[in-house]
Design an enzyme around this catalytic site. Structure first.
Site, PDB file in Angstrom:
ATOM      1  N   GLU A 172       0.813  -1.218   0.000  1.00 11.87           N
ATOM      2  CA  GLU A 172       0.000   0.000   0.000  1.00 11.87           C
ATOM      3  C   GLU A 172       0.844   1.265   0.000  1.00 11.87           C
ATOM      4  O   GLU A 172       0.541   2.239  -0.688  1.00 11.87           O
ATOM      5  CB  GLU A 172      -0.918   0.036   1.230  1.00 11.87           C
ATOM      6  CG  GLU A 172      -2.074  -0.937   1.155  1.00 11.87           C
ATOM      7  CD  GLU A 172      -1.644  -2.358   1.422  1.00 11.87           C
ATOM      8  OE1 GLU A 172      -0.568  -2.555   2.008  1.00 11.87           O
ATOM      9  OE2 GLU A 172      -2.390  -3.266   1.024  1.00 11.87           O
TER      10      GLU A 172
ATOM     11  N   HIS B 162     -11.793  -5.431   8.036  1.00  9.71           N
ATOM     12  CA  HIS B 162     -12.558  -5.202   6.813  1.00  9.71           C
ATOM     13  C   HIS B 162     -13.743  -4.322   7.115  1.00  9.71           C
ATOM     14  O   HIS B 162     -14.761  -4.381   6.440  1.00  9.71           O
ATOM     15  CB  HIS B 162     -13.039  -6.541   6.222  1.00  9.71           C
ATOM     16  CG  HIS B 162     -11.933  -7.415   5.727  1.00  9.71           C
ATOM     17  ND1 HIS B 162     -11.117  -8.106   6.568  1.00  9.71           N
ATOM     18  CD2 HIS B 162     -11.486  -7.681   4.475  1.00  9.71           C
ATOM     19  CE1 HIS B 162     -10.231  -8.765   5.875  1.00  9.71           C
ATOM     20  NE2 HIS B 162     -10.418  -8.533   4.599  1.00  9.71           N
TER      21      HIS B 162
END
Lengths: 396, 375
Positions: free
Chosen positions: B121, B191
């Site tokens: 990322e 999540h």
């Protein structure tokens, strides 16, 4: 008429026992354990080496007890994962579930080569390691179903299972590797001859923090074995499409590396013994790449066939399945028999069924415990729930 | 002018910090009260059926029934077709993405323009900043907002400050970062997060959260056009659940403009993303059961937010997913100003996800502050 009289006479003469005597006898085969060999030596695949003069041995000795133990452990993990698959499809397990079947040789082989006092940390595909590190199957399944009998009291779930000297179970990819180096530092600091096995996957191998950790571990000669479980796919991306260099065992650059066949438990065991010896002797970290394969998709929401073919999965299953490999070896070398292994299968199935029964009937953790263990506090404090009139107590 | 609102009328139930009268408490949607099985889609998602008008100009043209991820795909399709420098990259975007937001784009525009990145990322966002600095349009996808933290340094220290530190010589304004956001009920720790508050503290970037497919396409296109780096959070629970008739051609919804969905006079309810639909339901219930007239505002842009729309409140109830302490409430409160706080300000945070918990270490502070306000 005469024949009838003769028959009646013979029946009378035979006596009352005649009626009870069976017509045919079944001879029960008796197993003679002296028929089995006590051990056998096998040739194993030579490991590719990076910055090492010598590697692990190319032969391995497997005793009968070890073989049966490995077989039972791998079969337990395999059945446990298949049971989890079943429970997930029945919506008894919710959330995320990353299954380990196909890779059993890695966790069992690693465990066979290290001591229970050594430390291990891995990523989210952790069910196998939770079992080999000592968590009973029923606690693993109960954790998956979110019950209070689970190893993390139902609050962790699939990705967060912990045990003695097993630090999880980590959701964020690659984040566990610096932690592993820290554990290795503590091992070195306390001087108890312990090492830390830090596992990550082929996808995580491209994370920056892995390289930061390599540097720290090599600089301070930490007793850390970096293990890359290369199952060829980082979720849906194959290694060729994600990595400029798929030689993960060389990625440590200045850290020596070994590439190991992760489907052969003996190969994994010997390589890990070699690597553990390397770390314990103070030479610093070492990197192992275990070439393995997972049969299921990345997680239960991934069918696993959109980025690879069914034929490929079938091929690996038929040619390199770790349990079949071990079974064939044991049978061909008279270390065991088909019946004995079948008995182990039956035992394992029974254990898994009981564990699944426990996992589905155990109560969920009470709502009061929702906010426990946020902080370690002296006095318990109140945590506000979804509205200011709903409060939970947080006990450290 | 801020502060000039209707005379103060305190509907009694809303004032109390003690457990409320049973009327209000029991009229809350029951799934909200009964854990541990929170609902996933208990709130209705009323689709927008009136013709879309932006700045009093109606957006004409052919519309198509789309859900949220399809409207995102449509926005990206429009961008790639009009802007030859636009590229989309992220983890697994090539086959369509884990939420199908980029389906078909690689086949249509080529693998040079829609490509996968490895699992990194920090690398993705840093790389995106580099692409944007050269003037190309970079649309980076972070697979889940929970994974944005390795990139936090790049966003806050590099992307947000590039224009300022170079005296406007360089900028990465053509960078847009998209990430699925918010809880779904089964996401667990990694999540489900709503990290907009972390970025709300950072001048130099824009943070936008749509509530529906129609809003999403317009806002995403505005973010891509905007000359500042933007973070676009997409409520993942609405990817399939929210369906509307969305124009096929591009259209732009201005950033930093909140939308008043329902006029009201007694209390203002502010929210963004999924929660807008919850508070619309709450507003209807409050009107029916308590006779309280609620003004419902969708903030849309968290940073920089629409100060004019929000500052006219006298009594405000703000509603968001993220943890309570230093949630997006704090900067909002700070901007409203103390003289507008004559009245009571409640913060109502509704969690739809099991493991999102709040440390209410300053709840006592809020209670004390609010008591001081009343007295």
């Amino acid at each position: 008429m005469r024949k009838m009289l003769l028959a009646a006479l013979s029946r009378v003469l035979q006596g009352p026992a005649a009626a009870a005597r069976p017509v045919s006898r079944v001879v029960v085969a008796s197993r003679n354990y002296a028929d089995f060999a006590s051990e056998a030596t096998f040739d194993i695949k030579k490991c590719d080496l990076h910055r090492l003069e010598e590697g692990p041995p190319v032969t391995a000795v497997l005793t009968r007890e070890e073989g049966l133990h490995y077989y039972k452990t791998m079969q337990t993990i395999r059945r446990m994962e298949l049971k989890s698959d079943q429970l997930y499809k029945q919506k008894i397990i919710r959330g995320f579930c990353h299954l380990y079947d196909g890779q059993e040789a890695c966790c069992v082989g690693l465990e066979a080569a290290i001591k229970p006092t050594d430390h291990l940390i891995t990523a989210y595909r952790a069910h196998g390691y939770a079992y080999t590190r000592g968590t009973p199957v029923r606690e693993i399944l109960a954790e998956l179903t979110g019950r209070k009998g689970g190893c993390a009291k139902g609050k962790g779930g699939s990705m967060h299972m912990y045990a003695q000297n097993f630090y999880g179970g980590n959701g964020i990819v690659g984040a566990q590797v610096p932690l592993g180096a820290g554990i290795a530092l503590a091992c070195k600091y306390f001087g108890k001859d312990e090492i830390c096995l830090t596992l990550y996957g082929d996808g995580a191998a491209n994370q920056g923090q892995i390289f930061e950790t390599y540097n720290m571990a090599a600089l301070w000669k930490l007793p850390c074995i970096f293990i890359c479980e290369n199952n060829r796919y980082g979720m849906g991306t194959s290694v060729e499409r994600a990595a400029a260099s798929t030689d993960y065992y060389k990625r440590g650059d200045y850290i020596p590396g070994i590439r190991v066949d992760g489907m052969d438990i003996l190969c994994v065991r010997e390589a890990t013994k070699f690597a553990a010896e390397h770390c314990r002797s103070g030479k610093g970290p070492i990197l192992m790449e275990l070439q393995t394969y997972r049969y299921h998709g990345h997680s239960m929401s991934d069918p696993g066939i959109s980025y690879r073919t069914r034929e490929e999965i079938q091929e690996v299953r038929s040619k390199s399945d770790p349990i079949t490999l071990l079974k064939d070896r044991m049978l061909n070398n008279s270390l065991s028999s088909v019946e004995e292994l079948k008995e182990i299968d039956v035992e394992v199935r029974k254990e898994i069924e009981e564990a699944a029964q426990f996992a589905t009937t155990d109560p969920e953790p009470p709502l009061e415990e929702l906010c426990y263990h946020i902080y370690k506090n002296e006095p318990p404090f109140e945590v506000r729930g979804p509205s200011q009139w709903i409060k939970y107590k947080s006990v450290g | 002018m801020p502060g000039s609102c209707s005379p103060l009328r305190f509907p009694y139930p809303l004032l109390h910090l003690h457990p409320p009268p049973s009327a209000l408490f029991h009229s809350l949607p029951s799934p909200l009260l009964h854990f541990p099985h929170p609902p996933f889609h208990h709130f209705p998602h009323p689709p927008y059926t009136a013709p879309l008008r932006l700045n009093n100009v109606s957006v004409a043209g052919q519309t198509q029934k789309m859900n949220l991820f399809q409207s995102i795909t449509s926005a990206l399709d429009n961008t790639l077709s009009r802007d030859p420098t636009a590229v989309i990259f992220g983890e697994d975007v090539a086959f369509g993405g884990v939420f199908r937001c980029t389906v078909g784009l690689r086949d249509k525009y080529g693998k040079d323009r829609v490509f996968n990145t490895p699992l990194c990322e920090q690398g993705i966002v840093g790389f995106g900043i580099g692409v944007a600095v050269t003037g190309a349009t970079a649309i980076a996808e972070i697979q889940f907002a929970d994974y944005i933290f390795p990139a936090f340094d790049q966003i806050v220290n590099e992307a947000a400050k590039y224009r300022y530190r170079s005296g406007d010589l360089f900028n990465c304004g053509s960078l847009t970062i998209r990430a699925p956001w918010g809880c779904v009920g089964h996401g667990g720790l990694y999540h489900s997060q709503s990290p907009e508050a972390f970025f709300a503290h950072c001048p130099g970037i824009k943070v936008v959260i749509p509530r529906s497919p129609l809003q999403a396409k317009g806002l995403l296109l505005s973010c891509i056009e905007d000359k500042n780096p933007c973070i676009f959070f997409e409520p993942k629970i609405l990817y399939r659940a929210a369906v509307e008739q969305v124009p096929v051609e591009p259209y732009y919804i201005p950033l930093s403009q909140a939308e008043v969905l329902q006029e009201g006079s007694d209390v203002t309810l502010v929210a963004w993303g999924t929660q807008v639909h919850v508070i619309r339901e709450v507003a209807t219930m409050a009107q029916e059961k308590l006779g309280v007239s609620c003004e419902v505002i969708d903030l849309k842009t968290i940073l920089p937010w629409d100060t004019e729309a929000v500052c006219k409140v006298n009594r405000m109830l703000e509603n968001h997913f993220s943890p309570h302490v230093s949630g997006s409430l704090s900067p909002l409160l700070a901007s409203i100003g103390p003289w507008n706080l004559v009245g009571i300000i409640f913060v109502c945070v509704i969690f739809l996800c099991h493991s999102m918990v709040t440390v209410l270490s300053n709840y006592r502070w809020v209670k004390t502050f609010v008591t001081w306000l009343i007295c």
